[in-house]
Write a protein that holds these residues in place. Sequence first.
Motif, PDB file in Angstrom:
ATOM      1  N   SER A   1       1.047  -1.278   0.565  1.00 47.50           N
ATOM      2  CA  SER A   1       0.037  -0.413  -0.276  1.00 47.50           C
ATOM      3  C   SER A   1       0.936   0.860  -0.157  1.00 47.50           C
ATOM      4  CB  SER A   1      -1.035   0.064   1.261  1.00 47.50           C
ATOM      5  OG  SER A   1      -0.123   0.329   2.438  1.00 47.50           O
ATOM      6  N   GLU A   2       1.935   1.038   0.918  1.00 49.69           N
ATOM      7  CA  GLU A   2       2.584   2.461   1.162  1.00 49.69           C
ATOM      8  C   GLU A   2       3.211   2.442  -0.781  1.00 49.69           C
ATOM      9  OE1 GLU A   2       4.384   2.403   5.745  1.00 49.69           O
ATOM     10  OE2 GLU A   2       5.416   0.739   3.821  1.00 49.69           O
ATOM     11  N   LEU A   3       3.639   1.655  -0.955  1.00 55.32           N
ATOM     12  CA  LEU A   3       4.437   1.339  -2.902  1.00 55.32           C
ATOM     13  C   LEU A   3       3.466   2.260  -3.884  1.00 55.32           C
ATOM     14  CD1 LEU A   3       6.633  -1.906  -2.858  1.00 55.32           C
ATOM     15  CD2 LEU A   3       7.192   0.117  -2.200  1.00 55.32           C
ATOM     16  N   VAL A   4       2.077   2.031  -3.503  1.00 53.31           N
ATOM     17  CA  VAL A   4       1.184   2.501  -4.481  1.00 53.31           C
ATOM     18  C   VAL A   4       0.939   3.867  -4.233  1.00 53.31           C
ATOM     19  CG1 VAL A   4      -1.124   2.304  -5.115  1.00 53.31           C
ATOM     20  CG2 VAL A   4      -0.451  -0.002  -4.782  1.00 53.31           C
TER      21      VAL A   4
ATOM     22  N   ASP B   1      -2.613   6.818 -12.844  1.00 60.43           N
ATOM     23  CA  ASP B   1      -4.198   6.612 -13.110  1.00 60.43           C
ATOM     24  C   ASP B   1      -4.282   5.074 -13.650  1.00 60.43           C
ATOM     25  OD1 ASP B   1      -4.099   9.204 -14.010  1.00 60.43           O
ATOM     26  OD2 ASP B   1      -2.976   9.598 -15.904  1.00 60.43           O
ATOM     27  N   HIS B   2      -3.465   4.446 -13.777  1.00 59.03           N
ATOM     28  CA  HIS B   2      -3.494   2.677 -13.673  1.00 59.03           C
ATOM     29  C   HIS B   2      -2.931   2.252 -12.494  1.00 59.03           C
ATOM     30  CE1 HIS B   2      -3.651   3.746 -18.726  1.00 59.03           C
ATOM     31  NE2 HIS B   2      -3.137   4.281 -17.891  1.00 59.03           N
ATOM     32  N   LEU B   3      -1.994   1.880 -11.491  1.00 59.50           N
ATOM     33  CA  LEU B   3      -2.455   1.190 -10.562  1.00 59.50           C
ATOM     34  C   LEU B   3      -3.265   1.437  -8.924  1.00 59.50           C
ATOM     35  CD1 LEU B   3       2.228   0.558 -10.740  1.00 59.50           C
ATOM     36  CD2 LEU B   3      -0.122  -0.762 -11.101  1.00 59.50           C
ATOM     37  N   ALA B   4      -3.494   0.963  -8.609  1.00 51.44           N
ATOM     38  CA  ALA B   4      -4.070   0.758  -7.410  1.00 51.44           C
ATOM     39  C   ALA B   4      -3.871   0.085  -6.457  1.00 51.44           C
ATOM     40  CB  ALA B   4      -5.906   1.774  -7.741  1.00 51.44           C
ATOM     41  N   MET B   5      -4.413   0.403  -5.586  1.00 55.21           N
ATOM     42  CA  MET B   5      -4.913  -1.304  -4.088  1.00 55.21           C
ATOM     43  C   MET B   5      -6.875  -2.217  -4.638  1.00 55.21           C
ATOM     44  SD  MET B   5      -2.642  -1.825  -2.620  1.00 55.21           S
ATOM     45  CE  MET B   5      -3.108  -2.444  -1.148  1.00 55.21           C
ATOM     46  N   GLY B   6      -6.258  -3.236  -4.770  1.00 55.20           N
ATOM     47  CA  GLY B   6      -7.477  -4.301  -5.597  1.00 55.20           C
ATOM     48  C   GLY B   6      -8.550  -3.834  -4.307  1.00 55.20           C
ATOM     49  N   THR B   7      -9.556  -4.756  -4.699  1.00 56.25           N
ATOM     50  CA  THR B   7     -10.835  -4.819  -4.221  1.00 56.25           C
ATOM     51  C   THR B   7     -10.930  -5.795  -4.297  1.00 56.25           C
ATOM     52  OG1 THR B   7     -12.392  -4.787  -5.589  1.00 56.25           O
ATOM     53  CG2 THR B   7     -11.064  -2.156  -4.683  1.00 56.25           C
TER      54      THR B   7
END
Length: 275
Positions: free
Chosen positions: A7-10, A21-27
């Motif tokens: 999460s810190e890297l994201v 624009d393209h990377l995020a934590m999943g759900t």
Amino acid sequence: MIAPTISELVARATEYPFLADHLAMGTGPHAAQAVATCHGIELLSAYEPIYDISVHSGVQSLTADLAKASRFGDELGFQAVTLREENGGTVPFDPFEDSRDDQELVALDRMVRALHTINFLGAQQHGLLFLRVHERLLKSVKYDHGHHFSNVLVSFGLNPGRIVIELPASAVAHRTFVGYLTKSYQRYGFKVAGNLPNAGQILSISDMARLDFVKMDARAALRDSMVKPLVSYAARLRIPLIFNRVADAAQFEQLLQYDVRFVQGPVFAAGNQTV
């Protein structure tokens, strides 16, 4: 120093517009990992182990229990694999297949490598991470290969030395080009692996920059009775040789007869790791 989490890297990736624009934590079931969105498709990370089977001198057979293949060695590292969800499961996916614009492909290639690195190093996985680089990226980026990716990793607080950039066979077939690529990536802290287009190509490696690893398709090497000479020549060069795409127990047991050390492939699928 405490290693950064996924999460810190994201969060740090937001400093780079394309990644933001393209990377995020999943759900949902992927809430603990980073995901990437490409043309409306969610991309996920998986990792195929590369085993050092020399650490267990008692290796005899995989036939009895393929599900326990992982007991036959320690991991040298892991090959990153891109997945997408399909019919309630996940399948390998090539995000570059429909990319016709070179600049878009370069951006996608960098995004996918960032995704796999974040999920791997952010989860404090051990060993090396092997990342394939697309042939068209190698040709589209004119110089300083590895500079951009190295800067991104260092800004994330990550060590490029944990990453092995894996060159495609088409690049390794060109002696001058692969020599330049190897030196460039190594200059920016990465290790470099080259996929041999054929067994005979290993004879040219001594004239290239020093690759850190060489990879060879196990099926082709066995078919052409080239495993023994490949192992012998790689030993003389002192370059680790990885036989990949080992498909079944019969192929694995044939490789064991020739003092092969590093292996990977579908036969070890039970040991694959997903995040």
